[in-house]
Structures are given as C-alpha cells and as structure tokens.
Scaffold this motif. Sequence first.
Motif, PDB file in Angstrom:
ATOM      1  N   PHE A 260       0.970  -1.109   0.004  1.00  0.00           N
ATOM      2  CA  PHE A 260       0.151   0.408   0.007  1.00  0.00           C
ATOM      3  C   PHE A 260       0.789   0.865   0.370  1.00  0.00           C
ATOM      4  O   PHE A 260       0.619   2.270  -0.437  1.00  0.00           O
ATOM      5  N   HIS A 261       1.836   0.984   0.783  1.00  0.00           N
ATOM      6  CA  HIS A 261       3.216   2.688   1.038  1.00  0.00           C
ATOM      7  C   HIS A 261       2.530   4.043   1.521  1.00  0.00           C
ATOM      8  O   HIS A 261       3.536   3.934   2.078  1.00  0.00           O
ATOM      9  N   HIS A 262       1.220   3.371   2.262  1.00  0.00           N
ATOM     10  CA  HIS A 262       0.978   4.438   2.588  1.00  0.00           C
ATOM     11  C   HIS A 262      -0.488   3.985   2.460  1.00  0.00           C
ATOM     12  O   HIS A 262      -1.442   3.881   2.616  1.00  0.00           O
ATOM     13  N   PHE A 263      -0.871   4.965   4.689  1.00  0.00           N
ATOM     14  CA  PHE A 263      -2.785   4.631   4.126  1.00  0.00           C
ATOM     15  C   PHE A 263      -2.554   6.200   5.179  1.00  0.00           C
ATOM     16  O   PHE A 263      -2.045   7.044   6.530  1.00  0.00           O
ATOM     17  N   SER A 264      -3.480   6.825   4.853  1.00  0.00           N
ATOM     18  CA  SER A 264      -4.316   7.216   4.969  1.00  0.00           C
ATOM     19  C   SER A 264      -4.489   7.216   6.488  1.00  0.00           C
ATOM     20  O   SER A 264      -4.793   6.495   7.078  1.00  0.00           O
ATOM     21  N   ASP A 265      -4.571   8.321   7.767  1.00  0.00           N
ATOM     22  CA  ASP A 265      -4.770   8.375   9.420  1.00  0.00           C
ATOM     23  C   ASP A 265      -6.179   8.457   9.418  1.00  0.00           C
ATOM     24  O   ASP A 265      -6.351   7.083  10.100  1.00  0.00           O
ATOM     25  N   LYS A 266      -7.352   8.386   8.380  1.00  0.00           N
ATOM     26  CA  LYS A 266      -8.847   8.449   8.619  1.00  0.00           C
ATOM     27  C   LYS A 266      -9.395   6.976   7.731  1.00  0.00           C
ATOM     28  O   LYS A 266     -10.059   6.490   8.615  1.00  0.00           O
ATOM     29  N   HIS A 267      -8.481   6.368   7.385  1.00  0.00           N
ATOM     30  CA  HIS A 267      -8.964   5.427   6.826  1.00  0.00           C
ATOM     31  C   HIS A 267      -7.627   4.037   7.335  1.00  0.00           C
ATOM     32  O   HIS A 267      -8.487   2.535   6.822  1.00  0.00           O
ATOM     33  N   ILE A 268      -6.992   4.262   7.973  1.00  0.00           N
ATOM     34  CA  ILE A 268      -6.138   3.117   8.903  1.00  0.00           C
ATOM     35  C   ILE A 268      -6.503   2.640   9.450  1.00  0.00           C
ATOM     36  O   ILE A 268      -6.125   1.273   9.532  1.00  0.00           O
ATOM     37  N   GLY A 269      -7.764   2.835  10.339  1.00  0.00           N
ATOM     38  CA  GLY A 269      -9.081   1.711  10.799  1.00  0.00           C
ATOM     39  C   GLY A 269      -8.884   0.389  10.007  1.00  0.00           C
ATOM     40  O   GLY A 269      -8.787  -0.762  10.357  1.00  0.00           O
ATOM     41  N   ARG A 270      -9.578   0.632   8.561  1.00  0.00           N
ATOM     42  CA  ARG A 270      -9.845  -0.215   8.263  1.00  0.00           C
ATOM     43  C   ARG A 270      -9.320  -0.740   7.081  1.00  0.00           C
ATOM     44  O   ARG A 270      -9.594  -1.877   7.421  1.00  0.00           O
ATOM     45  N   TYR A 271      -7.794  -0.112   7.239  1.00  0.00           N
ATOM     46  CA  TYR A 271      -6.351  -1.819   6.800  1.00  0.00           C
ATOM     47  C   TYR A 271      -6.105  -2.283   7.947  1.00  0.00           C
ATOM     48  O   TYR A 271      -6.026  -3.466   8.183  1.00  0.00           O
ATOM     49  N   VAL A 272      -6.035  -1.601   9.541  1.00  0.00           N
ATOM     50  CA  VAL A 272      -6.450  -2.649  10.330  1.00  0.00           C
ATOM     51  C   VAL A 272      -7.324  -4.231  10.703  1.00  0.00           C
ATOM     52  O   VAL A 272      -6.875  -5.408  10.304  1.00  0.00           O
ATOM     53  N   ASP A 273      -8.550  -3.320   9.861  1.00  0.00           N
ATOM     54  CA  ASP A 273      -9.292  -4.538  10.425  1.00  0.00           C
ATOM     55  C   ASP A 273      -9.068  -5.388   9.201  1.00  0.00           C
ATOM     56  O   ASP A 273      -9.932  -6.595   9.162  1.00  0.00           O
ATOM     57  N   GLU A 274      -8.631  -5.308   7.959  1.00  0.00           N
ATOM     58  CA  GLU A 274      -8.792  -6.246   7.194  1.00  0.00           C
ATOM     59  C   GLU A 274      -7.889  -7.880   7.727  1.00  0.00           C
ATOM     60  O   GLU A 274      -7.419  -8.727   6.637  1.00  0.00           O
ATOM     61  N   PHE A 275      -6.133  -6.633   7.863  1.00  0.00           N
ATOM     62  CA  PHE A 275      -5.821  -7.933   8.820  1.00  0.00           C
ATOM     63  C   PHE A 275      -5.893  -8.166   9.218  1.00  0.00           C
ATOM     64  O   PHE A 275      -5.657  -9.856   9.604  1.00  0.00           O
TER      65      PHE A 275
END
Length: 312
Positions: A260-275
């Motif tokens: 991904f190279h970058h997680f926006s601070d406002k979206h990082i929660g969903r990336y964490v949920d995915e993992f």
Amino acid sequence: MTQYTNTISTFELLERFPTEESARLYFEQKLWNNKPKCPSCANQTPAQVYHHPSRTGLYRCKCCQTQFSIRSNTVMHASKIPLRKWLYGMYLVVTARKGISSYQLAKELGITQKSSWFMGHRIRKACKNNDAILSGIIEMDETYIGGKEKNKHQHKKTQGTQGRSTKTKTPVVGMRSRGGMLVAAKMDKVNSANIQTMIDKHADANATLCTDEATIYKGIEGYKQLMVNHSAGQYVNGIVHTNGIESVWALLKRGYHGVFHHFSDKHIGRYVDEFVFRLNDGNVKRSTLDRIDSIVFGFSGNRLSYKMLVLM
C-alpha cells in the motif's frame, strides 16, 4: 456455515460462478437464505415480497412498497460493478497475505482505480469485528504506522521528529490470545486509561496478560500480568513473551511498505480491520470459500457511500 473441502484457485472460482446470475444466487443464499428481505421494514415473509416482472433480482415489498435488490443496504449499495467482480475482489482480498493495492485490484477486475479503491474500503468495512473476547494468555503490544521523516520532501518534514519519533505516526494497539484470536485497532491516544478500557472490553476475567515493560501497561488492574523486559535485552522468559503480537505488526508493516505504501490516518482503522480479518476469519487454514463467506456475513447494514468515505 457451509463447509467446502478444498482451497480453490482463481480458475476454479470463476468456474463456480460463471455468470452474473450464479453470483446473485450466491449472495441471496448467504445474506437472505433465499428469502428476500426488505431493507426498509425487514419483512422476510415470502408472501409479502414479489419479484419485479421484468428485472431479475429486483424485488418490491408489499408492506412498504420499497424496491430493492441484494445490494440494498449492504456494502454493495448502489454499486454498478457486477456481482461476479465483487466476488472476485473479495477472493483477492482474502488470498493476498499482505493485501492488494487498488491499482492491482483495478487491473485484475478491469475497473478504474477510483472504483477499486472505493470497493476495497467497502470490503474492509465488512471485515470489521471488534466484539471478540480473548482468553488464556493474551499478548498485548502497540505499534506506530507511518512514513519515515528522512524519506519525505523537505517541506513535508515535521521539525523535531528525527530518528524513531512517533509524533507523526498513527498508533495501533493489539491483543492476541496465545494460539487464538486477534483484536487490534487504531488508538487516538495511547495511555493507561485507554489500554485498560480495551482490555476490559476484550479480555476474559481469568485471562493472563503478557506485555513489555512500557509504563502504559504498569497500571493495569483486575488481571494477572506477566512482563518481559525488552529494554534489558530480554525477549523470551519461559512462557513470557510478546512474539505472537509482534509477528502481526511485522505482517502489517510489510503490507504497508510493500503493497500500500501509505495508510491515510482517517482510513487506517479499516486497513487494520482487513489484516485482523485475514488472521482470524480469513485464516489460510480455512477453505477459501468459507473465508469469502465470512466477509459476506458482514455486508448487511454496512453501507458506505463515496461521500461518507472521502469526508469522514
């Protein structure tokens, strides 16, 4: 939940769902148990819902006259992307160990990058599950996600954040039961009070916590606690270690830097949920279709519009 015997390849997935109709029937069976459910009045009585005379898969509720389909009030709400592509996108998300970028997803599905980025976040929303209760020995640790200051353009660097500073990074805190389930979430402020709240929400009363010696863990109340002293070079002391949760951070950061190279601070929660999903319900030990089923079960009531996504 339907049990499938084998993990399937991309070719086998497309063979199982060769048409848009087959994909629609799959979603209707999983979300409705083949009994159309009105999203407005939750009416599931077959006699109160009738099929649209000219459009397959479109229904109308006789109670409230709402017209709806399997997409209504789900993460697929108002999406024009074919259901087969949604299924394939979900397949790619659950089988990509470190995640799949919106550019790669767009290439695989034959859609625009903007559409694949939107789809990816809607699938991640369906992965959200913060209700797990962990038991036994629970490892707990925090990590910080973000780019290194030395790699930024000069005008984007934050003064006083050289070295390993966490001032410009986003904190994520996780708990993992030894050999079991994982819980992780973005935490706006990492302090003892917020740590205690997370533990109380997710730890069984008889659980034993394994942490490092950080100050935020020293005031935990109500649980047996074991600590490993990282600052003294101690990483394992018998059963006392945090290697399990640290392996989660290693995987998350490989996805961050390599995919991904970058997680926006406002979206990082969903990336964490995915993992978290891939390590729990999406575990590679389960059949691929069972893992896809687990995402579908999170579709209902999780509508996410593009406007909501970009403005939140």
